[in-house]
Design a protein around this motif. Structure first.
Motif, mmCIF file in Angstrom:
data_model
loop_
_atom_site.group_PDB
_atom_site.id
_atom_site.type_symbol
_atom_site.label_atom_id
_atom_site.label_comp_id
_atom_site.label_asym_id
_atom_site.label_seq_id
_atom_site.Cartn_x
_atom_site.Cartn_y
_atom_site.Cartn_z
ATOM 1 N N TYR A 157 96.907 -42.260 8.833
ATOM 2 C CA TYR A 157 97.538 -42.521 10.128
ATOM 3 C C TYR A 157 97.093 -41.473 11.141
ATOM 4 O O TYR A 157 96.473 -40.458 10.796
ATOM 5 C CB TYR A 157 99.065 -42.534 9.993
ATOM 6 N N ASN A 158 97.418 -41.729 12.408
ATOM 7 C CA ASN A 158 97.063 -40.812 13.489
ATOM 8 C C ASN A 158 98.181 -39.814 13.776
ATOM 9 O O ASN A 158 99.363 -40.105 13.560
ATOM 10 C CB ASN A 158 96.753 -41.583 14.777
ATOM 11 N N LEU A 159 97.777 -38.647 14.262
ATOM 12 C CA LEU A 159 98.716 -37.594 14.633
ATOM 13 C C LEU A 159 98.795 -37.387 16.142
ATOM 14 O O LEU A 159 99.878 -37.120 16.683
ATOM 15 C CB LEU A 159 98.291 -36.270 13.978
ATOM 16 N N PHE A 166 97.124 -46.473 17.303
ATOM 17 C CA PHE A 166 95.946 -47.015 16.613
ATOM 18 C C PHE A 166 96.260 -47.269 15.136
ATOM 19 O O PHE A 166 95.923 -48.304 14.580
ATOM 20 C CB PHE A 166 94.752 -46.066 16.732
ATOM 21 N N HIS A 167 96.852 -46.273 14.481
ATOM 22 C CA HIS A 167 97.162 -46.378 13.052
ATOM 23 C C HIS A 167 98.501 -45.696 12.794
ATOM 24 O O HIS A 167 98.583 -44.469 12.750
ATOM 25 C CB HIS A 167 96.064 -45.717 12.205
ATOM 26 N N GLY A 188 89.945 -43.969 4.740
ATOM 27 C CA GLY A 188 90.366 -44.966 5.709
ATOM 28 C C GLY A 188 90.441 -44.331 7.091
ATOM 29 O O GLY A 188 89.899 -43.242 7.323
ATOM 30 N N ASP A 189 91.109 -44.986 8.030
ATOM 31 C CA ASP A 189 91.233 -44.469 9.404
ATOM 32 C C ASP A 189 92.408 -43.511 9.490
ATOM 33 O O ASP A 189 93.573 -43.933 9.462
ATOM 34 C CB ASP A 189 91.451 -45.626 10.382
ATOM 35 N N LEU A 211 86.104 -40.612 17.430
ATOM 36 C CA LEU A 211 87.099 -40.743 18.503
ATOM 37 C C LEU A 211 86.843 -42.038 19.253
ATOM 38 O O LEU A 211 85.710 -42.501 19.349
ATOM 39 C CB LEU A 211 87.010 -39.542 19.447
ATOM 40 N N PRO A 212 87.915 -42.635 19.777
ATOM 41 C CA PRO A 212 89.296 -42.131 19.835
ATOM 42 C C PRO A 212 90.142 -42.505 18.633
ATOM 43 O O PRO A 212 91.320 -42.137 18.578
ATOM 44 C CB PRO A 212 89.836 -42.823 21.083
#
Length: 273
Positions: A157-159, A166-167, A188-189, A211-212
């Motif tokens: 996941y994104n932080l 996004f995720h 993964g993403d 990115l992004p």
């Protein structure tokens, strides 16, 4: 009398060599059978030291792993020609619902007649009806064993605040595959999340950096230096519009820990980067 003594000495000498040869033969037999194991039906079979694990980059996030007779497709995209001359898949692992990971057209065009799919729930919800009976749905933290391979789903996941949509946490899966004692991680993403930094005993790590959607090379290198895989394979490094500089990633990892080998594969064979 002298002749008798000589005969005795010769006999002792020949017996000592015979004992040595016998011991040598026993040692050779032990050596040849040290990998023999007892099967359930009490028959003895020769346990091999393990088949080579072959990594085949296809494009971006798509890879194929071949191990003996087992073929594993990771996020298959690119149409059937991308997999020309490769074995048909026994396992298909999909990390996320985005088109560079989950491509229905490619799945429809491939021969997946013998394949099992390992997917997160969000992918299962969008899967083609014809494949629903082939699905094994894993949530973050769960695992399964298929074709002699242990598969563990881990978070991705994104932080960053601007990238959180996004995720989101729990939607997709990274995967750790244990194949013949080797632990292979596909990120993964994701960004450099705590769950990545705390990974243990990873032999091969495939780490994204673009990115992004995912993270910078600096963040990726920092995470790698935390969990210390034996080898790290930068992948998924094309972004919009920029392409991440893998050479910078390598320099950062080399400077921080020279025991980690950075392996660069060609993930974009049809593009000039």
């Amino acid at each position: 009398m002298k002749k008798k003594k000589l005969l005795v000495l010769l006999l002792i000498f020949s017996l000592s060599f015979a004992c040595k040869d016998a011991k040598k033969s026993e040692k050779e037999i032990d050596s040849s059978t040290e990998n023999v194991e007892e099967t359930a039906d009490a028959k003895k079979i020769l346990k091999t030291k393990g088949d080579e694990i072959k990594i085949i980059p296809i494009e971006h996030a798509t890879a194929v792993i071949e191990w003996g007779d087992v073929s594993i497709y990771i996020d298959p995209t690119g149409g059937p020609l991308a997999f020309k001359n490769l074995k048909t898949p026994d396992l298909i692992l999909i990390t996320d619902i985005h088109g560079d990971h989950f491509n229905k057209e490619t799945l429809e065009a491939l021969d997946v007649s013998k394949a099992k799919f390992v997917v997160p729930q969000t992918v299962a919800d969008e899967m083609l009806n014809e494949f629903v009976g082939k699905l094994e749905v894993l949530a973050n933290g769960s695992n399964i064993e298929l074709n002699g391979i242990s598969i563990e789903a881990v978070p991705m996941y994104n932080l960053r605040e601007e990238a959180k949509d996004f995720h989101v946490k729990g939607r997709g899966n990274g995967y750790i595959l244990t194949i013949d004692g080797q632990r292979i991680y596909f990120s993964g993403d994701t960004e450099d999340i705590p769950e990545m930094r705390s990974l243990k005993n990873i032999d091969k790590a495939f780490v994204c950096m673009n990115l992004p959607y995912t993270m910078t090379v600096e963040s990726a290198a920092s995470a790698v230096l935390d969990f210390k895989p034996k080898q790290v394979y930068p992948y998924h490094y094309r972004g919009r519009p920029d392409v991440s500089n893998v050479e910078i990633f390598k320099k950062l990892v080399d400077a921080g820990n020279q025991d980690i080998e950075v392996v660069q594969l060609d993930w974009y064979p049809n593009e000039d980067f």
